[in-house]
Scaffold this motif. Structure first.
Motif, PDB file in Angstrom:
ATOM      1  N   ILE A  35       0.851  -1.078  -0.193  1.00 12.38           N
ATOM      2  CA  ILE A  35       0.073  -0.012   0.010  1.00 12.38           C
ATOM      3  C   ILE A  35       0.800   1.076  -0.099  1.00 12.38           C
ATOM      4  CG2 ILE A  35      -1.918   1.021   1.220  1.00 12.38           C
ATOM      5  CD1 ILE A  35      -2.636  -1.829   0.191  1.00 12.38           C
ATOM      6  N   ASP A  36       0.431   1.970  -0.884  1.00 12.47           N
ATOM      7  CA  ASP A  36       1.168   3.220  -0.807  1.00 12.47           C
ATOM      8  C   ASP A  36       1.435   4.024   0.456  1.00 12.47           C
ATOM      9  OD1 ASP A  36       1.377   2.964  -3.585  1.00 12.47           O
ATOM     10  OD2 ASP A  36      -0.348   4.320  -3.847  1.00 12.47           O
ATOM     11  N   ALA A  37       2.562   4.793   0.632  1.00  6.19           N
ATOM     12  CA  ALA A  37       3.142   5.308   1.937  1.00  6.19           C
ATOM     13  C   ALA A  37       1.994   6.852   2.196  1.00  6.19           C
ATOM     14  CB  ALA A  37       4.484   5.784   1.919  1.00  6.19           C
ATOM     15  N   ASP A  38       1.512   7.236   0.989  1.00  3.12           N
ATOM     16  CA  ASP A  38       0.642   8.470   1.382  1.00  3.12           C
ATOM     17  C   ASP A  38      -0.968   7.905   1.241  1.00  3.12           C
ATOM     18  OD1 ASP A  38       0.482   7.698  -1.484  1.00  3.12           O
ATOM     19  OD2 ASP A  38       0.969   9.748  -2.153  1.00  3.12           O
ATOM     20  N   ALA A  39      -1.211   6.640   1.343  1.00  5.57           N
ATOM     21  CA  ALA A  39      -2.500   6.196   1.332  1.00  5.57           C
ATOM     22  C   ALA A  39      -3.396   6.694   2.824  1.00  5.57           C
ATOM     23  CB  ALA A  39      -2.793   4.872   0.952  1.00  5.57           C
ATOM     24  N   PRO A  40      -4.608   6.994   2.464  1.00  4.40           N
ATOM     25  CA  PRO A  40      -5.357   7.531   3.751  1.00  4.40           C
ATOM     26  C   PRO A  40      -5.413   6.219   4.539  1.00  4.40           C
ATOM     27  CG  PRO A  40      -6.713   7.221   1.882  1.00  4.40           C
ATOM     28  CD  PRO A  40      -5.441   7.186   1.285  1.00  4.40           C
ATOM     29  N   HIS A  41      -5.555   5.055   4.438  1.00  4.67           N
ATOM     30  CA  HIS A  41      -5.599   4.008   5.191  1.00  4.67           C
ATOM     31  C   HIS A  41      -4.535   3.016   4.952  1.00  4.67           C
ATOM     32  CE1 HIS A  41      -9.775   5.157   6.103  1.00  4.67           C
ATOM     33  NE2 HIS A  41     -10.085   5.031   4.988  1.00  4.67           N
ATOM     34  N   ALA A  42      -3.879   2.326   5.962  1.00  3.50           N
ATOM     35  CA  ALA A  42      -2.960   1.585   6.014  1.00  3.50           C
ATOM     36  C   ALA A  42      -1.696   1.527   5.175  1.00  3.50           C
ATOM     37  CB  ALA A  42      -3.712   0.013   5.514  1.00  3.50           C
ATOM     38  N   PRO A  43      -0.972   2.817   5.270  1.00  6.50           N
ATOM     39  CA  PRO A  43       0.018   3.072   4.600  1.00  6.50           C
ATOM     40  C   PRO A  43       1.119   2.170   4.820  1.00  6.50           C
ATOM     41  CG  PRO A  43      -0.469   4.779   6.398  1.00  6.50           C
ATOM     42  CD  PRO A  43      -1.523   3.964   6.145  1.00  6.50           C
ATOM     43  N   GLY A  44       2.179   1.824   3.634  1.00 10.89           N
ATOM     44  CA  GLY A  44       3.254   0.819   4.130  1.00 10.89           C
ATOM     45  C   GLY A  44       2.567  -0.489   4.229  1.00 10.89           C
ATOM     46  N   VAL A  45       1.312  -0.988   4.329  1.00  9.51           N
ATOM     47  CA  VAL A  45       1.081  -2.215   4.810  1.00  9.51           C
ATOM     48  C   VAL A  45       1.398  -3.355   3.544  1.00  9.51           C
ATOM     49  CG1 VAL A  45      -0.889  -3.749   4.753  1.00  9.51           C
ATOM     50  CG2 VAL A  45      -0.757  -1.723   6.208  1.00  9.51           C
ATOM     51  N   VAL A  46       2.057  -4.485   3.782  1.00  5.69           N
ATOM     52  CA  VAL A  46       2.535  -5.710   2.847  1.00  5.69           C
ATOM     53  C   VAL A  46       1.571  -6.598   2.798  1.00  5.69           C
ATOM     54  CG1 VAL A  46       4.304  -6.930   2.109  1.00  5.69           C
ATOM     55  CG2 VAL A  46       4.980  -4.944   3.308  1.00  5.69           C
ATOM     56  N   CYS A  47       1.045  -6.662   1.513  1.00  7.22           N
ATOM     57  CA  CYS A  47      -0.030  -7.839   1.305  1.00  7.22           C
ATOM     58  C   CYS A  47       0.839  -8.832   0.549  1.00  7.22           C
ATOM     59  CB  CYS A  47      -1.073  -7.420   0.788  1.00  7.22           C
ATOM     60  SG  CYS A  47      -1.981  -6.150   1.394  1.00  7.22           S
ATOM     61  N   ALA A  48       1.025 -10.251   0.898  1.00  9.96           N
ATOM     62  CA  ALA A  48       1.595 -11.218  -0.042  1.00  9.96           C
ATOM     63  C   ALA A  48       0.969 -12.502  -0.112  1.00  9.96           C
ATOM     64  CB  ALA A  48       3.025 -11.468   0.565  1.00  9.96           C
ATOM     65  N   VAL A  49       0.874 -13.176  -1.068  1.00 10.92           N
ATOM     66  CA  VAL A  49       0.058 -14.582  -1.191  1.00 10.92           C
ATOM     67  C   VAL A  49       1.158 -15.541  -1.833  1.00 10.92           C
ATOM     68  CG1 VAL A  49      -1.623 -15.772  -1.982  1.00 10.92           C
ATOM     69  CG2 VAL A  49      -1.940 -13.415  -1.384  1.00 10.92           C
TER      70      VAL A  49
END
Length: 424
Positions: A186-200
């Motif tokens: 998730i982009d660092a400037d996103a309003p929610h969860a900035p910097g969150v990593v999602c992996a599968v």
């Protein structure tokens, strides 16, 4: 009476499902390496009854002294959607799965010089439609002369972001890579969860048709839904449940019929640098680990519990872990994603590790050789410090140990600020 399979070229013994001889490297005829009907490695057409109510076997209480003063890895608020072993004790107390051929010596690996990987196939021929292995011509992806499947873009894949790295390799004994992986940050400037990593990470079930397509569809769908929900402000647990449901629907949707259904396993992670939480979801036997980055960090731990016959036998107290893993049914799945799986029993759990370390997602192509969390930690110390080198090193270690299956590893450093994920 069990038929002993041997390579016709060098007489070395080969396993069911092998495409190449481990001794001489030559391709095996279909009647030698093929999986016969009814073999334990084949997947049942319907899942067995849920083992979620099985009680763990009685045993001695964990020895707290082995953990020293290190903080334990404790599940976050909210019970998992399916029971799992307590993480209040350090993972060293949980018996590790031991390969039937004996545990590897697990040498440490210096990240300063990553190990060599499987040698690549010969350079592509100058003319189109020619085999890379011999002078034959290619039709439908196979050489008409030697019969070998031609290399594809999935034979060896590396995915690198600033916050996570993944490596996937075909291995030494399979014709194609049936694993798949996907990473979104998730982009660092996103309003929610900035910097969150999602992996599968997904592992195609080899005895099902188009298993490589199943894993790809599941991984891509799962990570897209995860990132979309988390970016929109959803709780990681809710996002994980939605991602698994959509991924399962996507895999079921590519089946020609219930009797010809592509299938795969699934494991995901949502790593939130702001809260320090790690939310994992899984179906099947692909795994998630927390690997400690030092003495001040939470002890290394396995975060998932396999949906496999062997794990079910251990949890019911019917067999010891060593006995279960020696069985021909050890890797038989009791849950998977596919049109023939029935309603999936999705597992979701959240933990909050302390200190630096790494979250590692992998297929059984790695953990077959390094089953315990501490095995992985010892083999590649401080994996979170240089995740790209660590992911490559894990794949190389699995190849050196035999490379009998496809190998996929995703390394998510924690905290991401010191990860150097883009380090060359």
């Amino acid at each position: 009476m069990t038929k002993v399979r041997t390579c016709p070229a060098c007489s070395d013994r080969v396993a069911v499902g092998d495409a190449f001889c481990e001794g001489c490297g030559r391709p095996l005829p279909e009647d030698v390496g093929a999986v016969p009907a009814g073999h334990p490695d084949s997947v049942p057409t319907a899942p067995q009854a849920s083992m979620s109510g099985a009680a763990p076997p009685d045993g001695p209480a964990p020895d707290a002294s082995r953990g020293g003063t290190r903080p334990d890895l404790v599940p976050g608020e909210g019970a998992p959607t399916a029971p799992q072993v307590s993480l209040n004790a350090v993972s060293d107390e949980r018996p590790g799965l031991v390969p039937t051929e004996g545990a590897p010596t697990a040498p440490q690996v210096s990240l300063a010089a990553p190990l060599a990987t499987r040698s690549d196939p010969p350079a592509p021929p100058a003319g189109p439609g020619l085999c890379v292995w011999c002078p034959g011509r290619v039709g439908d992806g196979y050489c008409e002369k030697c019969g070998l499947l031609q290399p594809t873009g999935r034979d060896h894949v590396e995915v690198r972001t600033h916050a996570a790295v993944g490596v996937s390799d075909r291995g030494l004994r399979h014709k194609r890579n049936e694993d798949a992986m996907a990473i979104r940050v998730i982009d660092a400037d996103a309003p929610h969860a900035p910097g969150v990593v999602c992996a599968v990470v997904c592992d195609g079930v080899s005895s099902s048709p188009r298993s490589d397509e199943a894993s790809r569809v599941s991984a891509e769908t799962g990570v897209a839904v995860l990132a979309e929900r988390v970016r929109g402000g959803a709780d990681p647990r809710e996002a994980t449940g939605a991602a698994m449901t959509r991924a399962a629907e996507a895999v079921a949707g590519i089946a020609d019929s219930a009797g010809s259904a592509p299938a795969c396993t699934f494991v995901s992670a949502v790593v939130d640098p702001a809260t320090g939480t790690v939310t994992v979801g899984w179906v099947g036997d692909s795994r998630a680990y927390w690997l400690s980055g030092g003495p001040s960090s939470s002890a290394s731990a396995l975060l998932t519990k396999d949906d496999s016959w062997s794990e079910a036998m251990v949890q019911m107290g019917t067999l010891s872990r060593e006995e279960a893993m020696r069985s021909a049914n050890a890797h038989a799945l009791i849950a998977w994603m596919g049109a023939d799986s029935g309603e999936i029993d999705a597992h979701i759990s959240t933990v909050t590790p302390t200190g630096p370390g790494a979250v590692v997602l992998c297929s059984d192509g790695l953990w077959n050789y390094y089953p315990g969390a501490q095995d992985l930690t010892d083999a590649v110390p401080e994996a979170g410090a240089r995740p790209r080198d660590a992911a490559r090193a894990y794949v190389s270690l699995a190849l050196r140990a035999g490379g009998k299956d496809n190998i996929t590893v995703v390394v998510v450093p924690v905290p991401p600020g010191g990860s150097r994920a883009g380090h060359d």
